[in-house]
Design a protein around this motif. Structure first.
Motif, mmCIF file in Angstrom:
data_model
loop_
_atom_site.group_PDB
_atom_site.id
_atom_site.type_symbol
_atom_site.label_atom_id
_atom_site.label_comp_id
_atom_site.label_asym_id
_atom_site.label_seq_id
_atom_site.Cartn_x
_atom_site.Cartn_y
_atom_site.Cartn_z
ATOM 1 N N THR A 76 0.840 -1.185 0.000
ATOM 2 C CA THR A 76 0.000 0.000 0.000
ATOM 3 C C THR A 76 0.880 1.240 0.000
ATOM 4 O O THR A 76 1.719 1.413 0.895
ATOM 5 C CB THR A 76 -0.939 0.014 1.223
ATOM 6 O OG1 THR A 76 -1.775 -1.140 1.175
ATOM 7 C CG2 THR A 76 -1.808 1.251 1.227
ATOM 8 N N PHE A 77 0.675 2.099 -0.996
ATOM 9 C CA PHE A 77 1.490 3.308 -1.148
ATOM 10 C C PHE A 77 0.628 4.549 -0.941
ATOM 11 O O PHE A 77 -0.516 4.618 -1.411
ATOM 12 C CB PHE A 77 2.124 3.364 -2.546
ATOM 13 C CG PHE A 77 3.119 2.271 -2.806
ATOM 14 C CD1 PHE A 77 4.437 2.414 -2.407
ATOM 15 C CD2 PHE A 77 2.732 1.108 -3.452
ATOM 16 C CE1 PHE A 77 5.355 1.410 -2.644
ATOM 17 C CE2 PHE A 77 3.650 0.091 -3.691
ATOM 18 C CZ PHE A 77 4.967 0.242 -3.283
ATOM 19 N N LEU A 78 1.207 5.535 -0.252
ATOM 20 C CA LEU A 78 0.587 6.844 -0.095
ATOM 21 C C LEU A 78 1.129 7.746 -1.198
ATOM 22 O O LEU A 78 2.340 7.988 -1.280
ATOM 23 C CB LEU A 78 0.907 7.415 1.292
ATOM 24 C CG LEU A 78 0.413 8.826 1.587
ATOM 25 C CD1 LEU A 78 -1.098 8.922 1.445
ATOM 26 C CD2 LEU A 78 0.844 9.240 2.995
ATOM 27 N N LEU A 79 0.248 8.243 -2.067
ATOM 28 C CA LEU A 79 0.660 8.976 -3.263
ATOM 29 C C LEU A 79 0.691 10.478 -3.052
ATOM 30 O O LEU A 79 1.361 11.186 -3.800
ATOM 31 C CB LEU A 79 -0.280 8.646 -4.427
ATOM 32 C CG LEU A 79 -0.346 7.158 -4.809
ATOM 33 C CD1 LEU A 79 -1.337 6.958 -5.937
ATOM 34 C CD2 LEU A 79 1.029 6.630 -5.199
ATOM 35 N N ASP A 80 -0.043 10.999 -2.088
ATOM 36 C CA ASP A 80 -0.008 12.429 -1.799
ATOM 37 C C ASP A 80 1.146 12.720 -0.871
ATOM 38 O O ASP A 80 1.256 12.135 0.223
ATOM 39 C CB ASP A 80 -1.315 12.884 -1.151
ATOM 40 C CG ASP A 80 -2.417 13.071 -2.172
ATOM 41 O OD1 ASP A 80 -2.147 12.847 -3.361
ATOM 42 O OD2 ASP A 80 -3.534 13.429 -1.779
ATOM 43 N N GLY A 81 2.040 13.618 -1.289
ATOM 44 C CA GLY A 81 3.213 13.940 -0.490
ATOM 45 C C GLY A 81 3.174 15.348 0.036
ATOM 46 O O GLY A 81 2.141 16.025 0.032
ATOM 47 N N LEU A 82 4.326 15.804 0.527
ATOM 48 C CA LEU A 82 4.430 17.167 1.014
ATOM 49 C C LEU A 82 4.241 18.166 -0.120
ATOM 50 O O LEU A 82 3.746 19.272 0.083
ATOM 51 C CB LEU A 82 5.797 17.382 1.684
ATOM 52 C CG LEU A 82 6.007 16.674 3.012
ATOM 53 C CD1 LEU A 82 7.436 16.854 3.488
ATOM 54 C CD2 LEU A 82 5.039 17.193 4.065
ATOM 55 N N LEU A 108 5.148 8.213 -11.369
ATOM 56 C CA LEU A 108 5.270 9.450 -12.117
ATOM 57 C C LEU A 108 4.535 10.557 -11.376
ATOM 58 O O LEU A 108 3.503 10.304 -10.740
ATOM 59 C CB LEU A 108 4.674 9.293 -13.525
ATOM 60 C CG LEU A 108 5.468 8.436 -14.517
ATOM 61 C CD1 LEU A 108 4.663 8.279 -15.806
ATOM 62 C CD2 LEU A 108 6.827 9.062 -14.808
ATOM 63 N N PRO A 109 5.063 11.791 -11.457
ATOM 64 C CA PRO A 109 4.306 12.902 -10.862
ATOM 65 C C PRO A 109 2.950 13.032 -11.530
ATOM 66 O O PRO A 109 2.779 12.737 -12.712
ATOM 67 C CB PRO A 109 5.190 14.123 -11.145
ATOM 68 C CG PRO A 109 6.557 13.560 -11.400
ATOM 69 C CD PRO A 109 6.347 12.218 -12.039
ATOM 70 N N ALA A 110 1.973 13.443 -10.734
ATOM 71 C CA ALA A 110 0.614 13.586 -11.251
ATOM 72 C C ALA A 110 -0.049 14.766 -10.568
ATOM 73 O O ALA A 110 0.308 15.130 -9.440
ATOM 74 C CB ALA A 110 -0.189 12.308 -11.006
ATOM 75 N N PRO A 111 -1.014 15.374 -11.241
ATOM 76 C CA PRO A 111 -1.740 16.458 -10.578
ATOM 77 C C PRO A 111 -2.543 15.929 -9.405
ATOM 78 O O PRO A 111 -3.009 14.788 -9.431
ATOM 79 C CB PRO A 111 -2.654 16.999 -11.687
ATOM 80 C CG PRO A 111 -2.791 15.857 -12.640
ATOM 81 C CD PRO A 111 -1.482 15.116 -12.591
ATOM 82 N N PRO A 112 -2.702 16.711 -8.370
ATOM 83 C CA PRO A 112 -3.491 16.250 -7.221
ATOM 84 C C PRO A 112 -4.910 15.892 -7.637
ATOM 85 O O PRO A 112 -5.505 16.555 -8.489
ATOM 86 C CB PRO A 112 -3.476 17.454 -6.272
ATOM 87 C CG PRO A 112 -2.305 18.275 -6.705
ATOM 88 C CD PRO A 112 -2.165 18.067 -8.170
ATOM 89 N N GLN A 113 -5.436 14.839 -7.052
ATOM 90 C CA GLN A 113 -6.806 14.440 -7.354
ATOM 91 C C GLN A 113 -7.796 15.342 -6.618
ATOM 92 O O GLN A 113 -7.538 15.797 -5.502
ATOM 93 C CB GLN A 113 -7.038 12.986 -6.947
ATOM 94 C CG GLN A 113 -6.380 11.983 -7.865
ATOM 95 C CD GLN A 113 -6.980 10.600 -7.674
ATOM 96 O OE1 GLN A 113 -7.486 10.276 -6.623
ATOM 97 N NE2 GLN A 113 -6.936 9.792 -8.728
ATOM 98 N N THR A 114 -8.905 15.577 -7.249
ATOM 99 C CA THR A 114 -9.968 16.341 -6.600
ATOM 100 C C THR A 114 -10.630 15.473 -5.533
ATOM 101 O O THR A 114 -11.046 14.352 -5.822
ATOM 102 C CB THR A 114 -11.020 16.776 -7.625
ATOM 103 O OG1 THR A 114 -10.377 17.548 -8.652
ATOM 104 C CG2 THR A 114 -12.112 17.593 -6.958
ATOM 105 N N PRO A 115 -10.689 15.949 -4.305
ATOM 106 C CA PRO A 115 -11.304 15.125 -3.258
ATOM 107 C C PRO A 115 -12.754 14.787 -3.596
ATOM 108 O O PRO A 115 -13.484 15.592 -4.163
ATOM 109 C CB PRO A 115 -11.216 16.019 -2.016
ATOM 110 C CG PRO A 115 -10.114 16.982 -2.308
ATOM 111 C CD PRO A 115 -10.166 17.222 -3.785
ATOM 112 N N HIS A 116 -13.146 13.562 -3.232
ATOM 113 C CA HIS A 116 -14.535 13.155 -3.426
ATOM 114 C C HIS A 116 -15.457 14.029 -2.573
ATOM 115 O O HIS A 116 -15.138 14.389 -1.444
ATOM 116 C CB HIS A 116 -14.725 11.690 -3.013
ATOM 117 C CG HIS A 116 -14.024 10.716 -3.906
ATOM 118 N ND1 HIS A 116 -14.393 10.502 -5.209
ATOM 119 C CD2 HIS A 116 -12.981 9.882 -3.665
ATOM 120 C CE1 HIS A 116 -13.601 9.578 -5.749
ATOM 121 N NE2 HIS A 116 -12.740 9.197 -4.832
#
Length: 932
Positions: A642-648, A692-700
């Motif tokens: 399990t990976f956490l994709l949102d970082g600082l 790969l870097p990605a744009p932040p996802q819009t929260p549900h």
């Protein structure tokens, strides 16, 4: 201060100029070279280096030595001054600072001992967290190093700003022997048993009802289901031996097999166990036996008192070995030689050890060789056993804690018997708290078996397993394995085998800490893992606050991601602290990971330690933006990373994943990605995950919580329920405008409300990315009025015989308190009723009584004379709780109980400990009985 990565204390360093001086006192050498200093103690191998601050470049420090006073003083032109002072016993070095304060000190490196363990030797302040460690070279909560080989500890105590003391370094010799009272302490030998044993024990389901057929059924199940997860031993308990009726004590005959239960014999059974890939274990109370035939055949082996009578060891046996007698030792050697080499057993649980030691001490004058102390005679017997079985077979002590067996036994039971219910789990918790400081240091602790079967709830089974999984103690399951529900089997798979965990706190724990912290470091680039067990030991919901700085000061304000292991869900990002509202008798096991500028490996699914058992290596490859590693996997068991994709800064996505085994499946849920594969065979799987870097996802979007319902069934609690919200992972609950914490579910029982009366609740949903839904509409609820005093019963409890009685101390008394005094609650004295003591359970069958109501007056008996006692009184009707007093103290006086029992078959009266242990919990059920 560092040894490897072990940080104890750091103070500001400033430069000084070059000069040198040396103080030699005995084998302690203090050396100052320019701005650097070194402390070297030859006999214990202590090496400390650091730097002194305060001098300008080009200025020489002024160094003076007073050999007679055992002092070396370093000063400088700016008025800074340090004094190295050595105590009379050469075990303490104190560095004091004088003159200008502000010039600082930096301790860079500490090297000491063969394998120093970072630890704390004494509790400090509010000791509310139990810290353990696996693969850790150091941790900021530690202030000491313990060297098991020399039984010595090195403690660094920083000074306060007003004291003038910068630090004190102290050697505490014979720490376990003297300070902890372990006379026979020696460091654990892990050359054969690198980790604690794990497997199955027959006793706590079958007791003396085990048959050969049932043993084989459980063996087949274990071989198929838990051996792949590390289970090794299969232990047969009390039933295999002897003849006759247990009441006649004749079953204490180790020379005879119980052929009615084991028709093929014990060697045949051991062969079957070996054939299934497990190692056979056997139980016996070897220092005693009860066969008069055996005693007559060898009359000179047994202990005789000063009147010429055989010493009756009671439960241990009618005849007790005298191990000061060489012939008794030959008997023990021959017995275990047969069990080990003729029959093939590899694991020996020897019971009745502390009572044996006590009798040998009591009758030392009657020993064959009275010049040998009783405990030393006992150890001679243990040596004979150990010599017979050899170093490759495991020897486990049992019944209490036989500390006299240290350095001979490989491990020991450290508490009493458990049972498959919540009360029956308490001895395991108590002995873990009491003795964890010896585990994996002196021997392997055995807190007794793990049961997960009903009537334990799923929460209770997880709680029991989590305690063992986060402490790494010896682990033997003891259920009817082939009938376990799948959700209970899943629990066992996640705690087998025990990890190589050691305590950080080398002292007995007091109270019942609710936070248990396992600090783990994974091989490779030092992947950090902080696993936290949050435990609610009480039979009511409780709020627990997790302050991340209590785990590690570096986590105090930094944002962290939190993952719920048992429920396989990400709870979100937090900073500083988070509060959880926990269900009764439950636990939450969390992985806490600091956010970084890269994706973080948040959890693995194989084991509760989330990496310590399964990850052989893990690396972050910055140039390739990839995590790679090697994992120990079990055939057919889905393995998830399990990976956490949102970082600082920013977010990430998984671009590719591959393994040396089956193709992985990649799933994403908000800021979480899971890479899952199912190995076809057990063994190491090499894996690699690229990002790969990605744009932040819009929260549900989270909707508003609806369907709130609030009810009360007593004068101090309200239960609130609500409908689930899609995409919500938790809920924030508020009472009367004040936040209570996160609820990991859709129900909350608000217990022990003070003041009772009307309260207002609201709830809002929480999402994966920390987003919050709208606040729900408020709901009001009122606790029931405090029960009025009921009338007197038609039939008193004292006129009925209970089906069963259990209590935590003393014995139940009729018409008297537990101490035998008159029943007194508040200012009143009662002539009829029951005196008991938490934790207690009294069960009555009332099927033929034609009862309409149960009535009583309850409270804490005034005989204790102390305000500390606290209890909760509960009434269960046919298994359902119909009354709960909430926590009562001495000041609460008398509370009335009036419960409808129309048509009921069974009434169970329970007294809990109120959450602060059972001390002073003298509980009365006064004027208690049934109205027809």
């Amino acid at each position: 201060m560092r040894t490897g990565t072990f940080v104890v204390a750091t103070l500001l360093a400033l430069a000084t100029a070059a000069s040198a001086a040396t103080l030699q006192v005995g084998d302690l050498q203090v050396e100052v070279i320019g701005r650097d200093f070194r402390l070297v103690q030859q006999s214990l191998g202590v090496f400390v280096e650091g730097s002194l601050g305060g001098a300008r470049p080009g200025r020489l420090p002024q160094v003076t030595i007073d050999q007679a006073a055992r002092r070396l003083t370093v000063g400088n032109a700016q008025g800074g001054r340090w004094v190295f002072a050595v105590s009379e016993d050469l075990g303490t070095v104190t560095l004091t600072g004088g003159g200008r304060q502000g010039a600082g000190l930096r301790i860079r490196t500490v090297r000491w001992g063969k394998s120093p363990l970072p630890c704390r030797l004494d509790p400090g302040g509010e000791d509310s967290v139990v810290h353990t460690q696996v693969g850790v070279a150091g941790h900021p909560v530690c202030d000491s190093l313990f060297d098991a080989a020399s039984d010595s500890a090195l403690t660094f105590t920083p000074g306060g700003p007003q004291s003038g003391v910068l630090f004190t370094a102290r050697i505490r010799r014979d720490f376990m022997k003297k300070e902890r009272g372990l006379k026979y302490y020696e460091p654990i030998d892990k050359s054969v048993f690198a980790t604690p044993p794990c497997g199955w024990c027959s006793w706590y389901y079958y007791y003396r009802g085990l048959t050969e057929d049932e043993a084989i059924k459980n063996l087949d199940w274990m071989a198929e289901n838990l051996v792949p997860f590390g289970a090794t031993y299969f232990q047969i308990d009390d039933i295999w031996q002897g003849r006759g009726d247990a009441d006649e004590q004749e079953w204490r005959d180790w020379s005879v097999t119980n052929e009615a239960m084991f028709p093929h014999g014990m060697k045949w059974l051991a062969d079957q166990i070996h054939a299934k890939g497990m190692k056979p274990g056997i139980w016996l109370a070897c220092f005693g036996q009860s066969s008069s035939a055996v005693a007559k055949a060898s009359p000179n082996l047994w202990l005789v008192d000063d009147k010429g009578r055989y010493v009756d060891a009671g439960w241990v046996g009618k005849y007790l070995c005298d191990p000061s007698n060489p012939r008794s030792r030959e008997y023990l050697h021959a017995l275990f030689d047969k069990l080990a080499k003729d029959w093939g057993y590899d694991y020996f649980k020897i019971d009745g050890q502390p009572p044996t030691v006590a009798l040998l001490k009591k009758h030392q004058a009657s020993l064959r060789d009275p010049s040998i102390a009783g405990d030393d005679a006992y150890r001679l017997g243990l040596r004979a056993i150990h010599d017979a079985i050899g170093p490759d077979r495991f020897l486990l002590g049992c019944w209490g804690t036989p500390w006299e067996g240290l350095d001979i036994m490989n491990g020991s039971r450290t508490g009493g018997d458990v049972a498959a219910n919540w009360r029956g789990f308490q001895p395991a918790l108590d002995c873990t708290l009491r003795s964890l400081y010896t585990h994996n240091i002196a021997w392997y602790n055995d807190p007794d078996v793990l049961c997960v079967r009903p009537p334990l709830t799923l929460d209770q089974a997880r709680t029991w397993a989590s305690l063992y999984g986060l402490t790494g103690q010896l682990l033997m399951a003891s259920d009817k394995m082939y009938e376990l529900p799948p959700d209970r089997v899943e629990i066992l798979k996640r705690v087998f085998p025990p990890a190589d965990i050691k305590p950080m706190c080398l002292y007995p724990q007091k109270g019942k800490p609710r936070l248990w912290h396992l600090a783990a470091r994974i091989p490779g680039m030092g992947l950090r893992r902080d696993v936290v067990g949050l435990f609610n030991w009480e039979e009511r919901a409780q709020t627990v606050k997790l302050r991340f700085a209590d785990l590690d000061p570096s986590l105090g304000v930094a944002p962290v991601g939190v993952y719920d292991f048992w429920n396989k869900r990400y709870l979100g990002r937090f900073a500083g602290e988070v509060s959880f509202v926990q269900r009764p008798t439950s636990c939450d096991v969390l992985s806490v990971v600091p956010l970084a500028r890269r994706p973080q490996l948040l959890s693995t699914s194989r084991h509760i330690t989330q990496g310590a058992v399964d990850l052989a290596q893990v690396d972050w490859e910055p140039a390739n933006r990839a995590w790679s590693g090697v994992s120990h996997c079990v055939a057919g068991d889905p393995y998830a990373l399990t990976f956490l994709l949102d970082g600082l800064e920013g977010s990430w996505t998984v671009s590719r994943a591959n393994t040396s085994g089956p193709a992985p499946e990649i799933t994403r849920d908000g800021p979480i990605a899971k890479v899952t594969f199912r190995p076809e065979k057990s063994g190491d799987v090499v894996w690699r995950v690229e990002f790969l870097p990605a744009p932040p996802q819009t929260p549900h979007y989270l909707g508003q919580v609806t369907g709130l319902v609030a009810t009360s069934d007593n004068w101090r609690s309200i239960t609130v329920t609500w409908e689930p919200v899609p995409e919500a992972v938790a809920y924030r609950l508020t009472r009367d405008g004040e936040p209570l914490g996160l609820v990991l579910g859709t129900e909350f029982q608000d217990s022990n409300l003070k003041p009772a009366g009307e309260h207002v609740y609201s709830v809002r949903a929480c999402g994966l990315q920390g987003q919050l839904g709208p606040v729900s509409a408020e709901i009001k609820a009122r606790t029931l009025d405090q029960p009025a005093r009921p009338g007197k019963p038609s039939v008193y409890l004292t006129d009925l015989k209970p089906v069963s009685v259990k209590q935590g101390w003393g014995q139940m008394r009729l018409n008297k308190s537990v101490d035998g005094n008159a029943l007194r609650i508040g200012d009143e004295t009662f002539s009829r009723g029951i005196g008991t003591h938490a934790v207690s359970e009294i069960v009555y069958d009332i099927a033929g009584l034609s009862a309409r109501r149960f009535v009583a007056l309850v409270g804490i008996d005034r005989e204790i004379g102390e305000p500390q006692g606290s209890c909760a009184f509960q009434v269960f009707i046919d298994g359902k709780r119909r009354f709960d007093s909430g926590v009562l103290t001495l000041a609460d006086g008398v509370l009335g109980v009036d419960v409808d029992v129309t048509g009921a078959k069974q009434v169970r009266l329970v007294v809990t400990d109120g959450g602060d242990g059972i001390n002073y919990d003298h509980a009365d059920w006064a004027e208690a009985g049934f109205v027809k």
